[in-house]
Design a protein around this motif. Structure first.
Motif, short mmCIF file in Angstrom:
data_model
loop_
_atom_site.label_atom_id
_atom_site.label_comp_id
_atom_site.label_asym_id
_atom_site.label_seq_id
_atom_site.Cartn_x
_atom_site.Cartn_y
_atom_site.Cartn_z
N ALA A 174 10.87 52.48 3.65
CA ALA A 174 9.89 51.93 2.82
C ALA A 174 9.90 52.78 1.42
N HIS A 175 9.18 52.07 0.60
CA HIS A 175 9.05 52.64 -0.57
C HIS A 175 7.69 53.04 -1.04
N ARG A 176 6.57 52.46 -0.29
CA ARG A 176 5.40 52.96 -0.74
C ARG A 176 5.06 54.06 -0.14
N LEU A 177 4.34 55.07 -0.86
CA LEU A 177 3.97 56.30 -0.14
C LEU A 177 3.11 55.98 0.85
N ALA A 178 2.33 55.11 0.81
CA ALA A 178 1.22 54.92 1.79
C ALA A 178 1.71 54.67 3.38
N THR A 179 3.10 54.05 3.26
CA THR A 179 3.67 53.99 4.64
C THR A 179 4.29 55.08 4.95
N ILE A 180 4.85 55.81 4.07
CA ILE A 180 5.78 56.98 4.36
C ILE A 180 5.08 58.23 5.04
N ARG A 181 3.94 58.14 4.28
CA ARG A 181 3.19 59.50 4.64
C ARG A 181 2.67 59.63 5.91
N GLY A 182 2.51 58.38 6.63
CA GLY A 182 2.12 58.49 7.97
C GLY A 182 3.20 58.70 9.13
N CYS A 183 4.26 58.85 8.47
CA CYS A 183 5.48 59.03 9.55
C CYS A 183 5.41 60.61 9.97
N ASP A 184 6.20 60.73 11.11
CA ASP A 184 6.44 62.09 11.76
C ASP A 184 7.23 62.98 10.97
N ARG A 185 8.31 62.16 10.48
CA ARG A 185 9.19 63.03 9.50
C ARG A 185 9.95 62.19 8.55
N ILE A 186 10.17 62.68 7.41
CA ILE A 186 10.75 62.01 6.34
C ILE A 186 12.30 62.36 6.02
N ILE A 187 13.21 61.46 5.72
CA ILE A 187 14.77 61.70 5.24
C ILE A 187 14.80 61.29 3.91
N VAL A 188 14.92 62.24 2.82
CA VAL A 188 15.31 61.53 1.56
C VAL A 188 16.76 61.25 1.45
N LEU A 189 17.22 60.06 1.25
CA LEU A 189 18.59 59.82 1.12
C LEU A 189 19.00 59.65 -0.26
N ASN A 190 20.18 60.22 -0.51
CA ASN A 190 20.59 59.78 -1.84
C ASN A 190 22.17 59.74 -1.95
#
Lengths: 632, 611
Positions: free
Chosen positions: B559-575
């Motif tokens: 996702a790219h909307r923060l609203a969706t991302i914030r609710g997740c258990d863990r976040i991986i930022v990929l580049n």
């Protein structure tokens, strides 16, 4: 080339077109519409000299062909009958042979030339009619207003404009000319044979009615099966196309087996229809040949007895047999003839249904040119409704606003609120139910549509690009524009940078054979296309949805510089696109429920505020993805 | 410049494509590889095929025999001095019996060949379609759907033309050969004289054919261009009217239609020029028979019946030649189509089940990438030595700019492609060791573009599990908040979605695709930008649906909307195919990396800040 006769039947004005499949239509309306066929023939007669040549050539060719058997018979008699006679008779017979041979060559050449003329002009008339119908159909498609196009499937229009047009076009050459030929041939052959022997004539022609009946019955059935086949092929085409387009979904759900099952069912239907077609076709053609040969056998038998009894000569018998050979082909083609009539009748009614249609939005008789002046667009008490399934659905109610030159109006609202409809009403794509739209104090219904639309430009949500170069696409609304204007428009819409990277730059083709553009790129190109027309009022109908916010900001900045003479309406569900507008309308269920500047609407703490919260970080902690988990 | 109508002809305007889309062309008439492959399709029908060929031969023989019977009757029963009792009756009876044999063999050969041809075509189309279900997605990515469709339809149709007429071609050849033989057997001298005109026909054809073909191709191209322009006008009519292009287009289209007319008139001329030539040659041949044959008859060197038979044969002589020319072009077209069909059938299958692939019955929902390197083009890896693990029941968000490799990760979990290096495992199994079918049973996916199929809503929701009952479908729809609008449709769950759901809004279609994923009931759920192109209102609804959907499952959310991302258990930022940061929302904020920076900028979406 004469204009298409478009005033022959009463134009229909009911909504939509029939939606049954073509095979259904065919099996239902299988009666010939004489009026329609006459209309096509009349179009043919507009090409008078071709028509006269075609008819005369048809008659001539058939008559010449009919005399060939006579000389064959004479030759046979001359060669045979005089065997026993003396030498002087032999010379006479030889002379007669030469004469017969000469006549056969002459008749063959003449027949060949005339048949050529007959076929060529018959086809040429068809092509000319086809040309006229094509142009008329094309023009009508362009003129019919949005309400028509909303209701009709594009695929249906394409079928009418291509397949049905062919059906009408072929009518002259495969229907009219062939019918004339058949009448002359059968009539002439009968007249020529009957003077020789009535019984043999009767026998020789005995296959004609049977073959005629069999051929036409089979043809009609084959046509129905053909249409059924098209319907069924349509099903499998759609199935394959969807499968290939959605291949990721198919794979992700491992639905290959399910898809193959669907395919097999459709495929089995096709196979069944195809085999039916083979059966009907083969069943009729073979039995037709059989009846012909059987008739020939009887002619040989009875004719032979008559020769033995000295009632006729061997030459006459040969002549009868030769006549039968000549008649065989055209009689077997009666089926095609019947088919041609049936096809012209169904295709014609479908084609003329469009050509005769009257657009619902049209210029008033003395519509004047729009004068733009200050260029204020004003909606006064505008209400509008669509008709859907015979119900009226209200879309907009009592809308009031005005946008002057240099001003920007924002319209926002949930999907289906009617906000996009505003964009469709201003250039008069539809007519309002009540209320009035003014531009510079002129009711838009009283000015010419052409001048109105030159001033009011809508950049549509789903931008349709044409299979042409980027240059031509940019210049779509004004093909006379020069290169500088194209460049500056694309610069303003932030598209130039991308074009500049392409090897062919502005000559690059867009679409199937050219570059494929992303959604955002398409939207930028369509903004440039709108700018080139230099409209006085420009409406962005959600036309930046696929453009990222940063680029959008740059575009807006570019446009601001040139927009003091222009009224701008921005319709969007993304608030960042229209927050800067002088006035923002919040539309819900067709009504304006909040209006004001961004600050005013925020302080109102109503629907707009709610949406604003949803779209910014401050409002984004609404939902957690995990039930039962405390929200962070 | 507002509103000025310029009269000069527009420089920057065209209608329709300038190049004909018609791929059809003529190639070699014979290609051994194509023929061999297609013969293998006829193999199951060998007996039918052989009997069909046999009956073609019988049929042709009867055709040749008819004039012979007439000949015999004339010479033995009708000519004076040779009147034999009963011969005529026998001849007539033989004639009628020949007609019967002719009828039976004709019926048999045509219907049999028709059946075989249709069967082969259906099989061929199914093989292509079935094959496309298994070829790697990288092939599908590279190939336009339109191109594949033209293989599946256009090329198959070209073969149909050919197959249906191929047996007639055999018949025509035999007939031609038979007629020539009959002529020579009857009278060599007369046969030679009569056939002397045939080379003339070949010369004429030789000169005529290339020109005529060029004219026909031109006409067909003109037609396809005109039709293309019409289709464009129909599809783009709203833009045409919005941009006031009607008059310019009419003028341009008129030109195009006129070119089409002229091309067709020219082609018609070429088609018809043949008629008088063939007629003249037939007439000449008959004249030769009458003059030369007649004189021989007069001098008793030739039986009258032979002369009559000659005349009948000559009348029929040009038919097979004419239809053979036609079949020759069918054959050329069929060979080109055949090659194109083989191209599709021979696309290698990159991703296939191992021979000893395991059927994974149960899956705990873990996903593990270890040392994964993968890309689409050689030397251009998209993912570089990637390592991460999603635990059972966990929801992981993947964030990163376009091209960072997010979608490739989802594709690898589904095993749309095989990795270059390293391994992808789910539930502890390497995805290459389990059957694709069972892998699919445990992974469900919702894509950015909600792709639905034509059919009822019910069929769409239970796409994966075609036998699930209405209750399961309704409760899935209720869970994602789609039930209310579905019920409000005229036919509820039985409403037919036309043109892939064009009668629904984008948000509604996405809700249905969520319900579809619920019914699929997989342990691992992948959401690939599932909310990207949706308005805020529907998005809110979908956010709620997501919570239901992810309950008790392992989730991978792009996702790219923060609203969706914030609710997740863990976040991986990929580049650029590598992991930049990893952690919970809070951890990443403390980290003060890319994520924290973007978040601080107060953007609602990652895309907004991508440049």
């Amino acid at each position: 080339m004469t204009k298409v006769d478009t005033h022959n039947s009463i134009p229909e004005k009911h909504d939509g077109l029939s939606t049954e499949s073509r095979s259904d239509q065919f099996s239902k309306g299988n009666k010939l519409e004489l009026k329609l066929l006459l209309r096509i023939i009349k179009m043919g007669f507009a090409h008078r000299y071709r028509m006269v040549i075609a008819i005369l050539a048809t008659a001539g060719a058939s008559i010449f062909q009919l005399f060939i058997p006579r000389y064959v018979g004479d030759a046979v008699d001359n060669a045979q009958g005089l065997l026993a006679l003396n030498n002087s008779a032999t010379t006479n017979a030889e002379e007669a042979l030469f004469f017969a041979a000469f006549m056969i060559v002459t008749l063959s050449v003449a027949r060949g030339l005339l048949t050529m003329l007959q076929n060529y002009h018959g086809e040429a008339i068809g092509h000319c009619i086809g040309y006229e119908l094509r142009v008329a159909f094309y023009d009508k498609i362009q003129k019919l207003s949005f309400d028509f196009h909303d209701k009709v499937h594009t695929g249906d229009l394409i079928t009418r404009g291509m397949l049905d047009l062919e059906g009408v076009r072929m009518f002259i050459s495969t229907g009219v000319v062939r019918l004339a030929m058949l009448i002359v041939l059968v009539g002439g052959a009968t007249a020529l044979m009957i003077t020789n022997d009535i019984l043999l004539t009767f026998l020789a022609l005995s296959f004609v009615p049977f073959v005629a009946w069999k051929s036409s019955a089979a043809r009609l059935r084959l046509r129905w099966l053909w249409l059924l086949m098209q319907d069924r092929l349509g099903v499998i085409t759609r199935l394959m196309e969807e499968n290939l387009n959605g291949i990721r979904v198919v794979r992700a759900f491992t639905a290959e087996k399910y898809e193959l099952k669907k395919f097999d069912i459709a495929s089995a239907n096709i196979l069944q229809t195809a085999i039916n077609r083979v059966k009907v076709r083969v069943g009729s053609t073979t039995v037709m040949s059989f009846s012909f040969f059987l008739a020939m056998g009887f002619v040989l038998w009875i004719g032979g007895q008559k020769v033995i009894n000295d009632e006729i000569s061997v030459g006459k018998l040969a002549e009868f047999l030769a006549f039968m050979t000549i008649l065989q082909m055209p009689v077997r083609q009666i089926g095609m003839l019947v088919n041609s009539f049936a096809r012209a009748s169904t295709c014609g009614s479908r084609l003329f249904e469009i050509i005769d249609r009257v657009p619902n939005v049209y210029d008033t008789p003395n519509a004047s040119e729009l004068t733009i002046g200050e260029g204020t667009l004003k909606f006064e008490n505008v209400s509008f409704s669509f008709t859907k399934d015979n119900r009226k659905v209200e879309v907009l109610r009592n809308i009031n606003f005005s946008v002057g030159a240099g001003e920007t109006l924002g319209i926002v609202g949930p999907p289906g609120s009617g906000k996009s409809t505003v964009a469709q009403l201003a250039p008069r794509f539809y007519d309002v139910d009540s209320g009035t739209i003014y531009i510079n104090d002129q009711d838009i219904r009283e000015i010419s549509i052409e001048s109105l639309r030159r001033f009011v430009c809508v950049i549509q949500q789903d931008s349709f690009l044409f299979t042409a170069s980027i240059e031509n696409n940019t210049a779509y609304g004004n093909p006379w524009v020069d290169d500088d204007e194209i460049l500056s428009a694309n610069q303003a819409s932030q598209f130039h940078e991308h074009v500049d990277q392409l090897p062919l730059k502005y000559k690059t083709l867009v679409g199937e054979r050219g570059v494929s553009l992303s959604g955002g790129q398409r939207q930028r190109l369509s903004i440039a296309r709108g700018l080139v027309t230099e409209p006085a009022i420009i409406i962005f109908d959600d036309s930046t949805a696929s453009i990222d916010a940063v680029t959008e900001r740059l575009i807006r900045k570019n446009l601001d510089e040139s927009s003091h003479t222009r009224g701008t309406i921005i319709i969007s569900h993304r608030l960042t696109s229209l927050m800067h507008a002088k006035e923002i309308l919040f539309v819900d269920k067709g009504e304006i429920i909040e209006r004001g500047s961004h600050e005013q609407l925020i302080s109102l703490k109503g629907k707009y505020f709610e949406l604003y919260q949803l779209q910014t970080r401050s409002g984004s902690n609404g939902v957690s993805l995990k039930k039962g988990r405390a929200d962070c | 410049m507002n509103g000025v109508i310029k009269k000069s002809s527009p420089l920057k305007a065209v209608v329709g494509s300038q190049v004909s889309q018609d791929e059809e062309m003529f190639g070699r008439a014979f290609d051994g590889r194509v023929i061999r492959r297609f013969l293998s399709y006829c193999k199951p029908h060998t007996t039918m095929l052989l009997t069909a060929i046999l009956s073609v031969l019988i049929f042709t023989s009867t055709q040749i025999a008819f004039p012979l019977v007439i000949l015999y009757a004339i010479d033995n029963a009708l000519v004076k001095g040779k009147l034999n009792e009963g011969v005529l009756e026998i001849c007539a009876m033989i004639f009628c019996m020949l007609a019967l044999v002719n009828y039976a063999s004709n019926y048999y050969q045509e219907s049999t060949v028709g059946k075989i041809a249709e069967g082969v075509l259906v099989k061929l189309r199914r093989d292509m379609f079935g094959h496309l279900q298994r070829v790697s997605l990288s092939f599908m990515d590279r190939t336009e759907v339109g191109r594949l469709m033209s293989r599946l339809q256009g090329d198959v149709n070209a073969l149909q033309e050919f197959l249906e007429t191929s047996v007639f071609a055999i018949g025509d050849l035999v007939l031609l050969f038979g007629i020539v033989t009959a002529l020579f057997v009857l009278n060599v001298e007369l046969a030679l004289l009569t056939l002397s005109i045939v080379p003339l026909l070949f010369i004429v054809r030789f000169i005529w054919l290339p020109r005529a073909r060029a004219a026909f191709i031109k006409a067909r191209e003109a037609n396809s261009l005109a039709n293309g322009a019409l289709a464009e006008a129909i599809h783009g009519v709203k833009t045409v009217q919005g941009m006031v292009r009607e008059d310019v287009n009419s003028e341009l289209y008129n030109k195009r239609a006129k070119q089409n007319l002229l091309a067709h008139l020219r082609a018609a001329k070429f088609a018809q020029v043949n008629v008088p030539i063939v007629d003249t040659l037939t007439g000449t041949a008959m004249a030769i028979i009458i003059v030369v044959g007649g004189q021989q008859v007069l001098r008793s060197n030739l039986d009258l019946g032979v002369m009559v038979a000659f005349i009948f044969y000559v009348q029929r002589f040009f038919d097979p030649i004419r239809s053979l020319t036609l079949q020759y072009s069918f054959m050329q077209r069929a060979m080109v189509s055949g090659q194109r069909i083989l191209e599709v059938l021979d696309v290698p299958i990159d991703v296939a089940d191992k021979r000893d692939a395991i059927k994974m019955e149960k899956c705990d929902g873990t996903v593990e990438f270890s040392n994964v390197t993968f890309g689409y083009e050689p030397e251009l890896p998209i993912l570089k030595k990637l390592n991460f693990r999603i635990n059972s029941g966990e929801t992981l968000a993947l964030v990163g700019p376009t091209g960072s490799g997010k979608t490739s990760i989802t594709a690898l979990i589904n095993r749309f492609y095989d990795v270059w290096e390293g391994s992808v495992s789910i539930g502890g199994y390497d995805v290459r060791d389990i059957t694709q079918q069972s892998l699919g049973d445990h992974v469900a996916m919702v894509l950015q573009e909600p792709f639905l199929f034509t059919g009822t809503i019910l069929e769409n929701i239970r796409y994966k599990k075609a036998n699930s009952d209405l209750n399961a479908v309704v409760s899935a729809s209720k869970a994602v908040g789609a039930h209310d609008f579905i019920e409000a449709l005229p036919n509820g769950y039985e409403t037919i979605l036309e043109q892939r759901g064009a009668n629904l809004s984008l948000g509604q279609r996405q809700l249905i695709s969520f319900a579809r994923a619920i019914v699929a009931d997989a342990k691992i759920l992948i959401l690939d930008e599932a909310t990207a192109s949706i308005d805020s209102y529907t998005e809110l609804k979908i956010q709620r649906a997501l919570a239901v959907l992810l309950e008790g499952r392992t989730g991978l959310v792009i996702a790219h909307r923060l609203a969706t991302i914030r609710g997740c258990d863990r976040i991986i930022v990929l580049n650029k195919g590598e992991i930049l940061e990893e952690g919970t929302h809070e951890e990443l904020q403390k980290n003060e990396g890319l994520y924290a920076r973007l978040y601080k900028l107060n953007y609602a979406s990652f895309d907004d800040a991508s440049t």
